[in-house]
Motif scaffolding. Structure first.
Motif, PDB file in Angstrom:
ATOM      1  N   VAL A 100     -20.931 -21.119 -58.302  1.00  0.00           N
ATOM      2  CA  VAL A 100     -22.291 -21.195 -57.752  1.00  0.00           C
ATOM      3  C   VAL A 100     -23.075 -19.923 -58.085  1.00  0.00           C
ATOM      4  O   VAL A 100     -22.544 -18.810 -57.995  1.00  0.00           O
ATOM      5  CB  VAL A 100     -22.224 -21.397 -56.225  1.00  0.00           C
ATOM      6  CG1 VAL A 100     -23.611 -21.375 -55.603  1.00  0.00           C
ATOM      7  CG2 VAL A 100     -21.516 -22.694 -55.887  1.00  0.00           C
ATOM      8  N   HIS A 101     -24.338 -20.085 -58.444  1.00  0.00           N
ATOM      9  CA  HIS A 101     -25.250 -18.970 -58.688  1.00  0.00           C
ATOM     10  C   HIS A 101     -25.365 -18.154 -57.404  1.00  0.00           C
ATOM     11  O   HIS A 101     -25.512 -18.705 -56.311  1.00  0.00           O
ATOM     12  CB  HIS A 101     -26.621 -19.517 -59.093  1.00  0.00           C
ATOM     13  CG  HIS A 101     -27.588 -18.473 -59.481  1.00  0.00           C
ATOM     14  ND1 HIS A 101     -28.240 -17.675 -58.555  1.00  0.00           N
ATOM     15  CD2 HIS A 101     -28.015 -18.068 -60.695  1.00  0.00           C
ATOM     16  CE1 HIS A 101     -29.044 -16.840 -59.195  1.00  0.00           C
ATOM     17  NE2 HIS A 101     -28.921 -17.056 -60.492  1.00  0.00           N
ATOM     18  N   GLY A 102     -25.304 -16.839 -57.525  1.00  0.00           N
ATOM     19  CA  GLY A 102     -25.330 -15.965 -56.355  1.00  0.00           C
ATOM     20  C   GLY A 102     -26.550 -16.122 -55.471  1.00  0.00           C
ATOM     21  O   GLY A 102     -26.479 -15.898 -54.269  1.00  0.00           O
ATOM     22  N   GLY A 103     -27.682 -16.517 -56.012  1.00  0.00           N
ATOM     23  CA  GLY A 103     -28.884 -16.685 -55.204  1.00  0.00           C
ATOM     24  C   GLY A 103     -28.863 -17.919 -54.327  1.00  0.00           C
ATOM     25  O   GLY A 103     -29.580 -18.001 -53.331  1.00  0.00           O
ATOM     26  N   VAL A 104     -28.040 -18.892 -54.681  1.00  0.00           N
ATOM     27  CA  VAL A 104     -27.958 -20.125 -53.892  1.00  0.00           C
ATOM     28  C   VAL A 104     -27.205 -19.881 -52.584  1.00  0.00           C
ATOM     29  O   VAL A 104     -27.476 -20.524 -51.577  1.00  0.00           O
ATOM     30  CB  VAL A 104     -27.287 -21.256 -54.707  1.00  0.00           C
ATOM     31  CG1 VAL A 104     -27.131 -22.518 -53.892  1.00  0.00           C
ATOM     32  CG2 VAL A 104     -28.106 -21.544 -55.965  1.00  0.00           C
TER      33      VAL A 104
END
Length: 155
Positions: free
Chosen positions: A91-95
């Protein structure tokens, strides 16, 4: 409609044909235009206000399915899709903070986040169900600090 939009985002995120995506863009714009007459003010919108629907009817956040909740806690699960991919099938860290923000706001909808710190201890994989939840710590109303955890891979 939100589930269909999530599926569409999933397929777009996995598509390899730039020509196909360009061709489909015209169709998407036409369909979006057809919804224009149904646009309402923020206070009248449905997105984010449908408690019985996955993600409360909001397409921005990953669908969080509530298993248990009370006045100061919530517990459930979500599965991140290719749309949330950051790289190397995680998962993308911003999500992650976006999900925390959405889930922590559910027990106390009037709350506003003043500070959010995320400790990235474990990678969160795409396509696997992640149990998680949040709870209010000692405090009152919107001033109460809260904890949130995603338990994937935790010992």
């Amino acid at each position: 409609m939100i589930e269909a939009l999530r599926l569409l985002r999933e397929q777009i995120a996995g598509a390899a044909s730039a020509h196909l995506l360009e061709e489909r863009t015209r169709t998407f714009k036409e369909r979006a235009g057809a919804l224009e007459p149904f646009t309402v003010q923020e206070r009248d919108r449905l997105a984010g206000r449908l408690p019985g629907r996955s993600g409360r009817g909001r397409a921005l956040t990953p669908a969080f399915h509530v298993d248990e909740h009370g006045p100061s806690h919530i517990r459930g699960r979500c599965t991140f899709s290719r749309h949330h991919l950051g790289g190397n099938w995680v998962v993308h860290g911003g999500v992650i903070p976006l999900t925390f923000e959405d889930v922590l706001g559910r027990p106390t909808p009037a709350a506003r986040t003043a500070h959010l710190r995320v400790d990235y201890r474990l990678l969160t994989p795409i396509g696997q169900e992640d149990p998680g939840g949040g709870r209010e710590r000692a405090g009152a109303g919107t001033q109460a600090p809260a904890d949130r955890a995603m338990d994937h891979g935790a010992p």
